[in-house]
Design a protein around this motif. Structure first.
Motif, PDB file in Angstrom:
ATOM      1  N   PRO A 182       0.792  -1.232   0.000  1.00 53.98           N
ATOM      2  CA  PRO A 182       0.000   0.000   0.000  1.00 53.98           C
ATOM      3  C   PRO A 182       0.823   1.280   0.000  1.00 53.98           C
ATOM      4  N   LYS A 183       1.929   1.304   0.729  1.00 56.22           N
ATOM      5  CA  LYS A 183       2.767   2.512   0.764  1.00 56.22           C
ATOM      6  C   LYS A 183       3.356   2.791  -0.615  1.00 56.22           C
ATOM      7  N   ASP A 184       3.795   1.741  -1.302  1.00 52.28           N
ATOM      8  CA  ASP A 184       4.340   1.924  -2.649  1.00 52.28           C
ATOM      9  C   ASP A 184       3.244   2.327  -3.628  1.00 52.28           C
ATOM     10  N   ASN A 185       2.051   1.774  -3.418  1.00 54.04           N
ATOM     11  CA  ASN A 185       0.920   2.113  -4.267  1.00 54.04           C
ATOM     12  C   ASN A 185       0.592   3.599  -4.168  1.00 54.04           C
TER      13      ASN A 185
ATOM     14  N   MET B 264       0.652   9.136  -6.445  1.00 54.87           N
ATOM     15  CA  MET B 264       0.839  10.575  -6.235  1.00 54.87           C
ATOM     16  C   MET B 264       1.965  11.115  -7.108  1.00 54.87           C
ATOM     17  N   ASP B 265       2.979  10.315  -7.383  1.00 55.80           N
ATOM     18  CA  ASP B 265       4.068  10.760  -8.255  1.00 55.80           C
ATOM     19  C   ASP B 265       3.580  11.013  -9.680  1.00 55.80           C
ATOM     20  N   HIS B 266       2.479  10.374 -10.071  1.00 54.57           N
ATOM     21  CA  HIS B 266       1.986  10.497 -11.440  1.00 54.57           C
ATOM     22  C   HIS B 266       0.673  11.266 -11.525  1.00 54.57           C
ATOM     23  N   LEU B 267       0.234  11.863 -10.419  1.00 56.09           N
ATOM     24  CA  LEU B 267      -1.009  12.620 -10.422  1.00 56.09           C
ATOM     25  C   LEU B 267      -0.832  13.918 -11.213  1.00 56.09           C
ATOM     26  N   VAL B 268      -1.657  14.107 -12.221  1.00 54.96           N
ATOM     27  CA  VAL B 268      -1.595  15.309 -13.059  1.00 54.96           C
ATOM     28  C   VAL B 268      -2.497  16.402 -12.508  1.00 54.96           C
TER      29      VAL B 268
ATOM     30  N   LEU C  34      -9.895  12.858 -10.681  1.00 51.75           N
ATOM     31  CA  LEU C  34      -8.441  12.694 -10.692  1.00 51.75           C
ATOM     32  C   LEU C  34      -7.970  12.305 -12.090  1.00 51.75           C
ATOM     33  N   VAL C  35      -6.839  12.855 -12.478  1.00 51.36           N
ATOM     34  CA  VAL C  35      -6.194  12.475 -13.732  1.00 51.36           C
ATOM     35  C   VAL C  35      -4.760  12.068 -13.406  1.00 51.36           C
ATOM     36  N   ALA C  36      -4.402  10.838 -13.758  1.00 50.87           N
ATOM     37  CA  ALA C  36      -3.037  10.338 -13.542  1.00 50.87           C
ATOM     38  C   ALA C  36      -2.370  10.138 -14.890  1.00 50.87           C
ATOM     39  N   SER C  37      -1.117  10.509 -14.983  1.00 46.58           N
ATOM     40  CA  SER C  37      -0.375  10.381 -16.231  1.00 46.58           C
ATOM     41  C   SER C  37      -0.273   8.926 -16.657  1.00 46.58           C
ATOM     42  N   GLY C  38      -0.371   8.703 -17.979  1.00 48.86           N
ATOM     43  CA  GLY C  38      -0.212   7.349 -18.506  1.00 48.86           C
ATOM     44  C   GLY C  38       1.162   6.772 -18.258  1.00 48.86           C
ATOM     45  N   ASP C  39       2.130   7.603 -17.849  1.00 50.04           N
ATOM     46  CA  ASP C  39       3.470   7.096 -17.529  1.00 50.04           C
ATOM     47  C   ASP C  39       3.436   6.078 -16.405  1.00 50.04           C
TER      48      ASP C  39
END
Length: 292
Positions: A141-144, A149-153, A173-178
């Motif tokens: 969960p912590k890694d998830n 959050m690192d990819h949250l646009v 929410l929009v998260a980058s496809g990366d």
């Protein structure tokens, strides 16, 4: 459809879902940005010892000239420390109209994950001891949280609604496809054929941004409900697969026309009822996953 095609299709779908899903005070939401609310809400969710979940999933895809429309409802109990899960699902068999009940259990330790499943009164089990596949099936969960959050646009409050009698903020929410690149490359790459010429890494760079909605309790910041529409992401995969010379045409067609919408409600935070895996499940014959 042969086992190789089925294996690839299910693994791609499951990993899409994996990528998608990864105590406040009254009126504190007025003082915090949507991104801060999202991070705190997910941190609370991923920090739970246990919770119950109601799930609804609709999928539609083509196999040859036939269009299969599959709907599934389910209720589950999830314990996170250590991970174990019970899920009872009901689905309608496409083309027949007959309902089928599927009962699943999963439990993980440091060495392996055991998955037990009952379909049509027949139990079977799968033992997953491959490290890469275990990371695909279950992420800490912590890694998830960090990955998401690192990819949250962007995060935007688009309204307020009542969920199970609680006042909730509705957040888009929009998260980058990366995010898909990282998950596929680090966990599922070998199983899906990356590195052996079956699928190139460029396929997953074309998945596109992921858009979904969460409902967060205004007072406690508990995550109450999530909704994801992965249809466009799956169709993007279909377009990318169409350019892959070594990809079976059946798989290209399946993803080119696929639709997939998921919705789940989180209940009974830290108070899910414990369960015992049935003996007939533990003693069931083991089946092997089809080789990719």
């Amino acid at each position: 459809m042969n086992k190789k095609i089925v294996s690839l299709m299910l693994m791609l779908m499951c990993t899409l879902v994996l990528a998608a899903c990864s105590t406040g005070t009254a009126n504190v939401s007025q003082e915090k940005s949507p991104q801060q609310i999202t991070e705190e809400s997910f941190a609370k969710w991923y920090g739970l010892e246990s919770y119950d979940m109601d799930m609804l999933m609709n999928m539609k895809f083509s196999v040859g000239d036939e269009v299969l429309d599959v709907s599934m409802t389910g209720k589950g109990a999830i314990f996170q420390k250590p991970m174990k899960m019970k899920m009872v699902m009901e689905t309608t068999i496409p083309g027949i109209g007959q309902k089928m009940t599927i009962e699943q259990y999963a439990v993980q330790n440091e060495q392996e994950m055991a998955i037990y499943q009952q379909i049509e009164n027949n139990w079977q089990k799968i033992i997953v001891d491959d490290p890469a596949m275990m990371e695909t099936v279950y992420m800490d969960p912590k890694d998830n949280l960090k990955l998401f959050m690192d990819h949250l646009v962007s995060a935007e409050i688009i309204g307020e609604e009542k969920i199970n009698g609680k006042d909730a903020l509705k957040i888009k929410l929009v998260a980058s496809g990366d995010i898909f690149d990282q998950i596929f490359q680090e966990t599922a790459g070998d199983m899906l054929g990356l590195g052996n010429g079956l699928i190139s890494g460029d396929v997953f760079s074309q998945v596109g941004d992921m858009v979904y909605t969460i409902w967060v309790d205004k007072v406690t910041f508990d995550t109450l409900k999530c909704q994801m529409d992965l249809s466009e992401n799956m169709r993007n995969i279909g377009k990318a697969l169409a350019e892959e010379p070594n990809m079976p045409s059946e798989l290209k067609d399946i993803f080119a026309n696929a639709e997939m919408v998921m919705e789940y409600t989180i209940l009974n935070q830290n108070s899910a009822q414990d369960f015992v895996i049935p003996e007939e499940a533990i003693n069931a014959p083991e089946i092997e996953l089809p080789a990719a």
